[in-house]
Design a protein around this motif. Structure first.
Motif, mmCIF file in Angstrom:
data_model
loop_
_atom_site.group_PDB
_atom_site.id
_atom_site.type_symbol
_atom_site.label_atom_id
_atom_site.label_comp_id
_atom_site.label_asym_id
_atom_site.label_seq_id
_atom_site.Cartn_x
_atom_site.Cartn_y
_atom_site.Cartn_z
ATOM 1 N N ASN A 1 0.724 -1.472 -0.016
ATOM 2 C CA ASN A 1 0.010 0.047 0.136
ATOM 3 C C ASN A 1 0.978 1.374 0.009
ATOM 4 N N HIS B 1 -1.833 -2.369 7.459
ATOM 5 C CA HIS B 1 -1.790 -1.297 6.546
ATOM 6 C C HIS B 1 -0.986 -1.314 5.420
ATOM 7 N N ARG B 2 0.083 -1.760 5.343
ATOM 8 C CA ARG B 2 1.063 -1.884 4.636
ATOM 9 C C ARG B 2 1.170 -2.619 3.497
ATOM 10 N N GLU C 1 -3.173 -8.312 6.542
ATOM 11 C CA GLU C 1 -4.402 -7.994 7.112
ATOM 12 C C GLU C 1 -4.896 -9.219 7.822
#
Ligand SMILES: Cc1cc2nc3c(=O)[nH]c(=O)nc-3n(C[C@H](O)[C@H](O)[C@H](O)COP(=O)(O)OP(=O)(O)OC[C@H]3O[C@@H](n4cnc5c(N)ncnc54)[C@H](O)[C@@H]3O)c2cc1C
Length: 389
Positions: free
Chosen positions: A139, A296-297, A302
């Protein structure tokens, strides 16, 4: 109670002490070398608990050169260290090392790149497209780019250490598996070590490479140095969906890192600064401090399953976060090699080589490690790195 004599004593038989023993003997040192190691199985040694990251992306000449030299050694480790009945496999994965950067960090990365290029490091700045090319699941919403070195990566620290131990023994080093209680630093009579079991060993040269325990020993002997032990946790997890490419060792701007470990992944972060020897490990730590960041990255992070992990100790130099290497100016024959602050694996071969030269020839030949001398604290000549987490 026995008293014994040798020419050179090394306290701590981890990767650093064993690399020093190996390099001395391999360079033709003819004296008797004894290495003291209190943890025969290396259960708590920092080397066994290391994340094994190898990078050239430093920002000082001495650290870049240490890493370059060590990488060269690691690439040829198998060939150099194998002998009849011993076939070392250190699992070096040159999958790259990557620092992700926010907008503000990119100008610093450009600065770092200049010195790295001057010294021959093949680092490069990546934009968002370059990042996604390497890690398609990344992300990059809140990321401007990164600095990347394809030659770097990670390896198996325990196997490197065994390579040095076995070769040091082959060349004649004696390993004594007992605890040193005190260093005896007395140049008028003789230097040596007192063991917890009451034995004493004497030798003109004593090297303190006892890792996270070294600072305490030095302080007891009257030679305090600014190094504390800091617990650092590592977490291993699996994902439901595999990633498309093998991961470089990737450092998020928050200081959280992650990489592949076989088919699994490991992660860790720059935890709070609380010196202790606490080896406890907490799942909650991962859930609160790491998962939100890596989830998030990287999309597939997740949904992950935390499998296991461990805690190891950094020998953390509180002044400039770099190793302290060389003879103590106030104690003839007392050499130190500790304070690695989380980057000793990528320095071990070069430190062994350098210290063996200093002891045998009175000067550094291959690499100049003098910036890391003990005297730098009093001389106000600290080695300040812009890239240590
Ligand atoms: C979680 C973690 C992650 C890390 N990640 C990286 C990384 O990615 N890249 C990198 O380059 N480095 C990394 N490091 C740092 C690196 O692992 C260390 O710098 C390196 O292993 C230090 O080696 P050492 O031989 O000095 O210490 P150690 O391996 O701890 O060896 C010192 C030895 O001294 C022995 N000893 C201590 N006191 C005595 C005594 N009184 N008598 C006899 N024996 C004694 C101990 O038992 C120990 O075996 C990491 C470290 C940790 C903990």
């Amino acid at each position: 109670m026995n008293s014994k004599h040798a020419d050179l004593l090394i306290v701590g038989g981890g990767v650093i002490g064993s690399s020093i023993a190996y390099h001395l003997l391999n360079a033709g040192y003819e004296g008797k070398v004894i290495v003291f190691e209190k943890d025969r199985k290396y259960e708590y040694s920092s080397t066994s608990r290391s994340a094994g990251g190898i990078r050239q992306l430093f920002t000082t000449k001495v650290n870049i050169e240490l890493s370059q030299y060590s990488l060269h050694v690691y690439k040829n480790f198998h060939e150099t260290m194998k002998f009849d009945g011993f076939d070392p496999e250190i699992d070096l994965k040159q999958r790259g090392y990557l620092f992700l950067g926010t907008d503000e960090m990119m100008s610093k990365f450009e600065e770092h790149l200049k010195l790295q290029h001057q010294l021959g490091v093949n680092s490069e700045i990546l934009d968002k497209a370059g990042l996604l090319n390497r890690i398609p699941e990344l992300n990059v919403e809140d990321i401007a780019g990164g600095i990347y070195c394809s030659e770097s990566g990670y390896l198996d620290p325990y196997s490197v250490m065994q390579g040095y131990i076995k070769n040091a023994k082959r060349l004649g080093a004696e390993y004594v598996y007992d605890e040193v209680a005190d260093l005896v630093l007395d140049e008028v009579f003789q230097n040596g070590v007192k063991m917890t079991n009451g034995d004493t060993y004497y030798a003109p040269i004593v090297i303190n490479s006892a890792g996270a325990w070294a600072s305490q020993l030095s302080q007891q002997a009257g030679y305090p140095l600014p190094v504390v032990s800091l617990p650092r946790r590592v977490f291993q997890f699996d994902t439901e969906v595999p990633l498309q490419n093998p991961l470089p060792l990737t450092m998020d701007p928050t200081g959280v890192y992650f990489r592949h470990e076989g088919e699994h992944f490991i992660s860790g972060y720059a935890e709070d600064y609380v010196p202790s020897m606490d080896f406890s490990w907490k799942r909650q730590d991962f859930i609160e401090n790491i998962w939100p960041i890596i989830g998030h990255r990287v999309g597939p992070f997740e949904q992950l399953k935390l499998q296991s992990g461990w805690t190891g100790l950094y020998d953390h130099n509180t002044e400039d976060h770099n190793a302290i290497i060389g003879e103590h100016p106030e104690a003839k024959g007392y050499y130190v090699a500790f304070g690695f602050s989380g980057h000793g694996m990528q320095q071990a071969p070069a430190v062994g080589r350098g210290l063996s030269e200093l002891i045998m020839k009175g000067k550094y030949d291959t690499l100049d490690l003098s910036p890391l001398r003990v005297e730098r604290f009093k001389e106000n000549a600290l080695v300040i790195e812009d890239a240590i987490y």
